[in-house]
Design a protein around this motif. Sequence first.
Motif, PDB file in Angstrom:
ATOM      1  N   THR A  26      -6.320   0.392   3.131  1.00  0.00           N
ATOM      2  CA  THR A  26      -6.178   0.445   1.678  1.00  0.00           C
ATOM      3  C   THR A  26      -6.897  -0.717   1.011  1.00  0.00           C
ATOM      4  O   THR A  26      -7.598  -0.549   0.006  1.00  0.00           O
ATOM      5  CB  THR A  26      -4.688   0.423   1.298  1.00  0.00           C
ATOM      6  N   THR A  79     -10.131  -0.178  -1.533  1.00  0.00           N
ATOM      7  CA  THR A  79     -10.087  -0.592  -2.938  1.00  0.00           C
ATOM      8  C   THR A  79     -11.081  -1.708  -3.243  1.00  0.00           C
ATOM      9  O   THR A  79     -11.600  -1.791  -4.355  1.00  0.00           O
ATOM     10  CB  THR A  79      -8.673  -1.050  -3.311  1.00  0.00           C
ATOM     11  N   GLU A 125      -2.701   0.828   8.097  1.00  0.00           N
ATOM     12  CA  GLU A 125      -2.823   1.613   6.866  1.00  0.00           C
ATOM     13  C   GLU A 125      -3.064   0.716   5.663  1.00  0.00           C
ATOM     14  O   GLU A 125      -3.892   1.027   4.789  1.00  0.00           O
ATOM     15  CB  GLU A 125      -1.559   2.457   6.659  1.00  0.00           C
ATOM     16  N   CYS A 126      -2.347  -0.406   5.604  1.00  0.00           N
ATOM     17  CA  CYS A 126      -2.537  -1.344   4.490  1.00  0.00           C
ATOM     18  C   CYS A 126      -3.921  -1.991   4.551  1.00  0.00           C
ATOM     19  O   CYS A 126      -4.542  -2.235   3.507  1.00  0.00           O
ATOM     20  CB  CYS A 126      -1.447  -2.411   4.516  1.00  0.00           C
TER      21      CYS A 126
END
Length: 362
Positions: A167, A171, A163-164
């Motif tokens: 992200t 971004t 998940e990180c």
Amino acid sequence: ANANVSDGASRQQGPVPSRKKDPHVVHLLKRISLQSTILCIIIPLFSLFKLILAPPKPINPLFIGFFCVYTFLSQVALFAGYHRFFSHQSFQAHVLLQLVYSVFGGSVGLGSVLQFASQHMAHHRHQDTERDPHSFSVYGCLFSLWGHRFFLGNRKSRKAIKECRDTILSTSRMSRGKLSTTAASPDELIQPPNYELLVMQDKYYVKLLILTIVVIPCLVARYCGVPYWTGIYYLGFVKMSIIQQQWLLLGTLAHIRNFPLATQPFSSIRSAINLPLSCLFQFLLFGEAKHNFHHEFPSDFTNGSRWYHWDPAKWTIYLCQSLGLVNHLHVTDPQQSLKCFIQQQQKLLDEEHSKLKCGVSI
């Protein structure tokens, strides 16, 4: 009619056989991270035993100078680049500086930028839980120090890391295409982590690792007139092992709540502490010993609440700013840090007050 046919077919086929479970040893072997095991366990142990069993012979001062410079450059690339820029985005950097961070930070052997940053972000998001990839309070000292580099981790932590990673990639797409602009101004090239750079560094990480721990050390060894193996061993293996242990010790020692004389001046909700003997631990951990401050204010590009705290990464960021390679430095508002400090002191006072017999409350 179709339903009846399917039911009849399923009855003829009989019950679905249960999935055969792997033996415990096979299950453990499947969870071993081969790349991380070689880089973070086998090579450091080999380097340590070789230093013990075969003490180093005198080497010319020129090679020692190269070793010190190369080690410092790799430390800055890890702590200022991998950690504060790519993981926490506490400032914006020129794409050339990002390239330097990604190349020499990769020489430490802690994985590509995406691997490192996603694991570190999962650590901050899920600190002291099962989703934390190297939680000291959940898994203990050995796993927090070396075990998480040996095994892939449980399902929850792997999901948190993924998940990180998603992200970070989503971004970083905001700066996509800046590298290919033909007439980009210097200000346009100073940006958050660049998407193309992250993807390319992750794709060619093994080749970059060979470049930084084999090819460059061999070139330095040839220039200094020492054997090639000496260059690879000291500039590649020993340098990599030293910086790795700095980072791994930080992630373990700075989360031991009952560490002697440790403090939690900003928050005691979680396990992050400021290590005692500030001068010693700040030097050993490259200015990262103020860990309680860092976990309360992770986007701050510094690692301490005072300007005089030992922090080489912070000073190199200031230097890059003076050279026009860095801008948008994020600094925590002093009022905010002071408020957290006062709230923590009030919490400690309330805990002490509750232990006293003060009569009927007002």
